[in-house]
Design a protein around this motif. Structure first.
Motif, short mmCIF file in Angstrom:
data_model
loop_
_atom_site.label_atom_id
_atom_site.label_comp_id
_atom_site.label_asym_id
_atom_site.label_seq_id
_atom_site.Cartn_x
_atom_site.Cartn_y
_atom_site.Cartn_z
N LEU A 1 -9.18 -8.52 4.42
CA LEU A 1 -9.08 -7.35 5.29
C LEU A 1 -7.64 -7.05 5.65
O LEU A 1 -7.28 -5.89 5.86
N LEU A 2 -6.79 -8.06 5.73
CA LEU A 2 -5.39 -7.83 6.06
C LEU A 2 -4.70 -7.05 4.94
O LEU A 2 -3.91 -6.15 5.21
N ASP A 3 -5.00 -7.39 3.70
CA ASP A 3 -4.43 -6.64 2.57
C ASP A 3 -4.92 -5.20 2.58
O ASP A 3 -4.16 -4.27 2.30
N ASP A 4 -6.21 -5.00 2.88
CA ASP A 4 -6.74 -3.64 2.95
C ASP A 4 -6.07 -2.85 4.06
O ASP A 4 -5.74 -1.67 3.88
N PHE A 5 -5.84 -3.48 5.20
CA PHE A 5 -5.18 -2.79 6.32
C PHE A 5 -3.75 -2.43 5.95
O PHE A 5 -3.29 -1.33 6.23
N ALA A 6 -3.05 -3.36 5.30
CA ALA A 6 -1.66 -3.10 4.91
C ALA A 6 -1.59 -1.96 3.91
O ALA A 6 -0.72 -1.08 4.01
N ALA A 7 -2.49 -1.92 2.96
CA ALA A 7 -2.49 -0.85 1.97
C ALA A 7 -2.82 0.49 2.62
O ALA A 7 -2.22 1.52 2.29
N THR A 8 -3.75 0.49 3.56
CA THR A 8 -4.10 1.72 4.26
C THR A 8 -2.91 2.21 5.09
O THR A 8 -2.61 3.41 5.13
N PHE A 9 -2.23 1.29 5.75
CA PHE A 9 -1.07 1.65 6.58
C PHE A 9 0.06 2.20 5.71
O PHE A 9 0.70 3.20 6.07
N LEU B 1 -0.81 5.68 4.76
CA LEU B 1 -0.62 6.59 5.88
C LEU B 1 0.85 6.95 6.06
O LEU B 1 1.19 8.12 6.28
N ILE B 2 1.73 5.97 5.95
CA ILE B 2 3.17 6.22 6.06
C ILE B 2 3.64 7.15 4.94
O ILE B 2 4.40 8.10 5.18
N ALA B 3 3.17 6.90 3.72
CA ALA B 3 3.55 7.76 2.59
C ALA B 3 3.06 9.19 2.81
O ALA B 3 3.79 10.16 2.54
N LEU B 4 1.85 9.36 3.31
CA LEU B 4 1.32 10.68 3.59
C LEU B 4 2.14 11.38 4.67
O LEU B 4 2.42 12.59 4.56
N MET B 5 2.57 10.66 5.68
CA MET B 5 3.39 11.25 6.74
C MET B 5 4.73 11.74 6.18
O MET B 5 5.21 12.81 6.56
N PHE B 6 5.34 10.97 5.27
CA PHE B 6 6.59 11.39 4.65
C PHE B 6 6.41 12.63 3.79
O PHE B 6 7.25 13.54 3.79
N VAL B 7 5.32 12.70 3.06
CA VAL B 7 5.05 13.86 2.21
C VAL B 7 4.86 15.11 3.07
O VAL B 7 5.44 16.17 2.79
#
Length: 72
Positions: free
Chosen positions: A41-49, A52-58
């Motif tokens: 779950l930690l890897d899934d959370f990190a990938a989701t985060f 989200l950061i990449a989407l915010m930059f776009v």
């Protein structure tokens, strides 16, 4: 002993040994589908985060580009 026709369909119903073998293989594949591996779950959370950061930059980049084009 062959209880299947030329298309591979069993003609003896549930008593056909080929049908039982195919059912056994399907059951084993279903039971072993995860091979004992639980998702981290930690890897899934990190990938989701990170996504989200990449989407915010776009979105930010598109917004800045729009401001630069229209000059407001």
């Amino acid at each position: 002993m062959n209880c299947c026709n030329e298309n591979g369909n069993c003609t003896q119903g549930r008593d056909c040994p080929i049908r039982k073998q195919r059912a056994q293989e399907a059951n084993e594949a279903f039971m072993n589908r995860s091979n004992g591996l639980e998702p981290d779950l930690l890897d899934d959370f990190a990938a989701t985060f990170k996504g989200l950061i990449a989407l915010m930059f776009v979105v930010g980049g598109i917004t800045l580009l729009a401001f630069a084009i229209w000059g407001k």
